[in-house]
Scaffold this active site. Structure first.
Site, short mmCIF file in Angstrom:
data_model
loop_
_atom_site.label_atom_id
_atom_site.label_comp_id
_atom_site.label_asym_id
_atom_site.label_seq_id
_atom_site.Cartn_x
_atom_site.Cartn_y
_atom_site.Cartn_z
CE LYS A 24 -3.86 -2.37 -0.25
NZ LYS A 24 -3.45 -3.51 -0.56
C1 PLP Z 1 -9.82 -2.45 -1.53
C2 PLP Z 1 -9.10 -3.35 -0.47
N1 PLP Z 1 -10.01 -3.61 0.59
C3 PLP Z 1 -9.31 -4.09 1.72
C4 PLP Z 1 -7.98 -4.71 1.57
C5 PLP Z 1 -7.31 -5.48 2.51
O1 PLP Z 1 -6.27 -5.02 3.20
P1 PLP Z 1 -5.25 -6.04 4.14
O2 PLP Z 1 -4.40 -6.73 2.81
O3 PLP Z 1 -4.48 -5.26 5.04
O4 PLP Z 1 -6.11 -6.89 4.90
C6 PLP Z 1 -7.10 -4.59 0.38
C7 PLP Z 1 -5.90 -4.97 0.18
O5 PLP Z 1 -5.35 -5.32 -0.81
C8 PLP Z 1 -7.90 -3.81 -0.73
O6 PLP Z 1 -7.13 -3.73 -1.80
#
Ligand code: PLP
Length: 405
Positions: free
Chosen positions: A186
């Site tokens: 990210k």
């Molecule tokens: C749009 C979106 N929502 C939620 C998440 C979930 O995040 P995490 O990987 O920190 O659990 C991601 C991760 O890629 C995402 O792209």
């Protein structure tokens, strides 16, 4: 979305502060931690940087979404409207609180089509969750108006759009609650981590307890905390928060490089008349982590993807239509309702009904879309070379297509 690309001594220093104390947990241990509270510091920095009244760190973006769902009061039988183009975490969070993900079409913003949202509203709809995909935003004015008209909650999944804004407000701070992910890929990273942001005190207090087994966190003695409700362990560690603290201080530096590189590549791609770009409701607020572009037909787009692959320049270019994580077409586990825990028959039937709808309008957009991820490490020369090769590949396919139709 490469916070990890610019790893530095600043991250190392913040981590070392924690290692010096040996207190890796965010709560308690007041004496030995010697005034080092990285998680608290990062929450304060998030509020200040993004203009949110409250911030609750979590162990991941997925945990942040689940926490937001619970804190806002979504549960069994409720419906939450989400886009057909997102990451699997969006529907996982909804399922985890016993609710039904109601997937609807996206439009050329690559996020929720407001008309599709309106059509999907039923007496069970509790919330709308736009997902600000690939660094840019949903049409928030239209979605806010729909939520107001139908008395619905608005939760923003802004996990992919850290630093993006809409009409001057940071994405993730506009609805009743919003989330970021700080996973490794990210815009800023904690390695793993996430946050729930909200301007509502009630949602914050519930998020605070929910992420730590329901602790009320009212006294200094953790062992004496009361548990006004049942929660879980979605805590972030001090080591992860330390990385995020260094990164958030560098956000503006990351965003300015990202915007510069994005603009250069976009200018090169725009030389090709057949290439059009994603519609961005507030272009000034694009965080610019991707350039998302369209070709005239699925056939041409597939041929361009193949050509990019043949030339060895496909990495970093995402054809979401064929992607297993991000688009409804390949979510067979959801379409078949395959879960390890047993769902009630009626819940499972509702989930499958919505996952197996006709998404022709989304297909028409996503089958023609390629998103190019922007690296912060590219030099001007490298962008010129990369963009030039991409242009040649696209032109080759478009010319071939013209001569054969
Ligand atoms: C749009 C979106 N929502 C939620 C998440 C979930 O995040 P995490 O990987 O920190 O659990 C991601 C991760 O890629 C995402 O792209």
């Amino acid at each position: 979305m490469p916070g990890y690309e610019l790893w530095s001594d600043k991250e190392r220093k913040e981590i070392n502060d924690v290692l010096e104390t040996g207190i890796l947990m965010r709560y308690g241990f007041e004496g030995p931690r010697n005034g080092t509270w990285k998680s608290k510091e990062l929450e304060e920095a998030i509020c200040k940087t993004f203009g949110s009244k409250y911030a609750q760190l979590t162990s991941s973006g997925t945990a942040a979404l689940t926490t937001a769902m619970s804190a806002i009061g979504i549960g069994y039988g409720d419906e939450v409207i989400i886009p057909s183009f997102t990451f699997v975490a969006s529907f996982e969070a909804i399922l985890s609180v016993g609710a039904v993900p109601v997937l609807v079409d996206v439009d050329d913003t690559l996020t929720l089509a407001p008309g599709a949202v309106k059509k999907a509203i039923t007496s069970k709809t509790k919330a709308v969750m736009p997902v600000h995909m690939c660094g840019s935003m949903a049409d928030m004015d239209a979605l806010i108006a729909i939520c107001k008209d139908h008395n619905l909650l608005l939760i923003e999944d802004a996990c992919q759009s850290i630093g993006g804004t809409y009409k001057g407000k940071h994405l993730g701070t506009i609805g009743d609650a919003g989330t970021f992910s700080f996973d490794f890929v990210k815009t800023i990273t904690c390695a793993e981590g996430g946050v729930v942001m909200t301007n509502r005190e009630d949602i914050f207090i519930k998020s605070d307890g929910y992420t730590d087994h329901g602790h009320d966190h009212l006294g200094a003695d953790r062992g004496a905390d009361l548990h006004p409700f049942i929660g879980y362990n979605f805590r972030i560690s001090e080591l992860h928060a330390a990385v995020g603290l260094a990164q958030i201080k560098r956000l503006n530096e990351f965003l300015s490089v990202q915007k510069r590189n994005n603009e250069q590549l976009r200018n090169i791609l725009s030389q090709v008349p057949e290439v059009t770009f994603r519609r961005v409701p507030d272009p000034v607020g694009d965080s610019c982590s991707f350039v998302s572009w369209f070709l005239p037909t699925e056939e041409i787009t597939r041929a361009v993807v193949t050509e990019l692959k043949v030339q060895g320049i496909l990495p970093g270019n995402f054809y979401w239509f064929d992607n297993n994580w991000h688009y409804i077409r390949k979510w067979d586990h959801l379409k078949k309702g395959i879960t390890l825990n047993t769902l009630s028959e009626s819940h499972k039937a509702e989930v499958m009904k919505h996952a197996n709808k006709d998404f022709a309008a989304s297909d028409a957009v996503m089958s023609r879309c390629i998103s190019t991820a922007i690296s912060l490490l590219w030099t001007e020369e490298q962008i010129k070379e990369k963009g030039g090769k991409m242009v040649k590949a696209i032109q080759k396919i478009c010319t071939f297509h013209k001569t054969t139709v």
